[in-house]
Design a protein around this motif. Sequence first.
Motif, PDB file in Angstrom:
ATOM      1  N   UNK A 149       2.329  -3.545   3.939  1.00  0.00           N
ATOM      2  CA  UNK A 149       3.559  -3.246   3.214  1.00  0.00           C
ATOM      3  C   UNK A 149       4.724  -3.656   4.103  1.00  0.00           C
ATOM      4  N   UNK A 150       5.916  -3.723   3.500  1.00  0.00           N
ATOM      5  CA  UNK A 150       7.107  -4.091   4.269  1.00  0.00           C
ATOM      6  C   UNK A 150       7.625  -2.928   5.100  1.00  0.00           C
ATOM      7  N   UNK A 151       7.171  -1.718   4.808  1.00  0.00           N
ATOM      8  CA  UNK A 151       7.551  -0.534   5.580  1.00  0.00           C
ATOM      9  C   UNK A 151       6.333   0.365   5.692  1.00  0.00           C
ATOM     10  N   UNK A 152       6.049   0.854   6.891  1.00  0.00           N
ATOM     11  CA  UNK A 152       4.896   1.720   7.085  1.00  0.00           C
ATOM     12  C   UNK A 152       5.237   3.132   6.645  1.00  0.00           C
ATOM     13  N   UNK A 153       4.797   3.479   5.452  1.00  0.00           N
ATOM     14  CA  UNK A 153       5.003   4.820   4.916  1.00  0.00           C
ATOM     15  C   UNK A 153       3.665   5.533   4.756  1.00  0.00           C
ATOM     16  N   UNK A 154       2.621   4.996   5.408  1.00  0.00           N
ATOM     17  CA  UNK A 154       1.295   5.603   5.280  1.00  0.00           C
ATOM     18  C   UNK A 154       1.291   6.988   5.898  1.00  0.00           C
ATOM     19  N   UNK A 155       0.418   7.816   5.411  1.00  0.00           N
ATOM     20  CA  UNK A 155       0.293   9.188   5.891  1.00  0.00           C
ATOM     21  C   UNK A 155      -0.208   9.162   7.330  1.00  0.00           C
ATOM     22  N   UNK A 214       0.797  -1.241   0.000  1.00  0.00           N
ATOM     23  CA  UNK A 214       0.000   0.000   0.000  1.00  0.00           C
ATOM     24  C   UNK A 214       0.820   1.278   0.000  1.00  0.00           C
ATOM     25  N   UNK A 215       2.102   1.204   0.301  1.00  0.00           N
ATOM     26  CA  UNK A 215       2.932   2.412   0.293  1.00  0.00           C
ATOM     27  C   UNK A 215       2.363   3.488   1.186  1.00  0.00           C
ATOM     28  N   UNK A 216       2.178   4.673   0.644  1.00  0.00           N
ATOM     29  CA  UNK A 216       1.662   5.801   1.427  1.00  0.00           C
ATOM     30  C   UNK A 216       0.177   5.662   1.739  1.00  0.00           C
ATOM     31  N   UNK A 221       1.860  -4.670   9.007  1.00  0.00           N
ATOM     32  CA  UNK A 221       3.147  -4.987   8.392  1.00  0.00           C
ATOM     33  C   UNK A 221       3.000  -6.333   7.696  1.00  0.00           C
ATOM     34  N   UNK A 222       3.481  -6.433   6.466  1.00  0.00           N
ATOM     35  CA  UNK A 222       3.395  -7.687   5.736  1.00  0.00           C
ATOM     36  C   UNK A 222       4.330  -7.707   4.552  1.00  0.00           C
ATOM     37  N   UNK A 223       4.843  -8.880   4.266  1.00  0.00           N
ATOM     38  CA  UNK A 223       5.734  -9.087   3.126  1.00  0.00           C
ATOM     39  C   UNK A 223       5.095 -10.152   2.255  1.00  0.00           C
ATOM     40  N   UNK A 224       4.658  -9.781   1.077  1.00  0.00           N
ATOM     41  CA  UNK A 224       3.952 -10.709   0.195  1.00  0.00           C
ATOM     42  C   UNK A 224       4.827 -11.912  -0.162  1.00  0.00           C
ATOM     43  N   UNK A 225       6.146 -11.742  -0.142  1.00  0.00           N
ATOM     44  CA  UNK A 225       7.055 -12.842  -0.484  1.00  0.00           C
ATOM     45  C   UNK A 225       7.128 -13.909   0.604  1.00  0.00           C
ATOM     46  N   UNK A 229     -10.448 -13.645   3.454  1.00  0.00           N
ATOM     47  CA  UNK A 229     -10.807 -12.539   4.341  1.00  0.00           C
ATOM     48  C   UNK A 229     -11.376 -11.356   3.576  1.00  0.00           C
ATOM     49  N   UNK A 230     -10.954 -11.163   2.331  1.00  0.00           N
ATOM     50  CA  UNK A 230     -11.284  -9.945   1.602  1.00  0.00           C
ATOM     51  C   UNK A 230     -12.123 -10.230   0.371  1.00  0.00           C
ATOM     52  N   UNK A 231     -12.973  -9.247   0.041  1.00  0.00           N
ATOM     53  CA  UNK A 231     -13.783  -9.332  -1.174  1.00  0.00           C
ATOM     54  C   UNK A 231     -13.003  -8.879  -2.405  1.00  0.00           C
ATOM     55  N   UNK A 232     -12.023  -7.983  -2.190  1.00  0.00           N
ATOM     56  CA  UNK A 232     -11.261  -7.427  -3.297  1.00  0.00           C
ATOM     57  C   UNK A 232      -9.828  -7.182  -2.822  1.00  0.00           C
ATOM     58  N   UNK A 233      -8.862  -7.550  -3.661  1.00  0.00           N
ATOM     59  CA  UNK A 233      -7.448  -7.326  -3.355  1.00  0.00           C
ATOM     60  C   UNK A 233      -6.838  -6.489  -4.465  1.00  0.00           C
ATOM     61  N   UNK A 234      -6.179  -5.412  -4.082  1.00  0.00           N
ATOM     62  CA  UNK A 234      -5.483  -4.510  -5.002  1.00  0.00           C
ATOM     63  C   UNK A 234      -3.998  -4.615  -4.740  1.00  0.00           C
ATOM     64  N   UNK A 235      -3.222  -4.680  -5.827  1.00  0.00           N
ATOM     65  CA  UNK A 235      -1.762  -4.717  -5.678  1.00  0.00           C
ATOM     66  C   UNK A 235      -1.175  -3.680  -6.596  1.00  0.00           C
TER      67      UNK A 235
END
Length: 127
Positions: free
Chosen positions: A90-96, A68-70, A108-112, A121-127
């Motif tokens: 995301x691997x680093x919390x850069x959210x506003x 999710x980045x920012x 915190x999460x690493x897709x790898x 858990x989710x109805x829709x996933x955006x990457x």
Amino acid sequence: MNHTTININREFHNEETSTYWLPKDEDEQQRLTGQHFAFKELFEGNISSSVRQTLDFEKGISVLDVGCGSGVWIMDMVNDYPNCTYHGCDIADATNKILKVDQFTYSHGNVATGLPYEDNTFDFVHM
């Protein structure tokens, strides 16, 4: 010599298992924000019309943004679809940190290496 070397002070994540090599600093977040709006313009929205026709974003669904980045995509989606719940990882919390949005949760999460969510858990996933 056909190149220039520039010493710059940039901030990077330190997740050893990740191959993501771009910085996570404010300059990168601004670049990603611009990229988000360029993609939104190019694709005529944050989500495709076929997805909007299939899922009831107006009523409210559960959405995950991986990497999710920012959080700019999520914040834009919250404006369009405030009845949904949004999770970003995301691997680093850069959210506003200034914006506090009740519909948004960061993890915190690493897709790898696997994400901190149960299957289905989710109805829709955006990457």
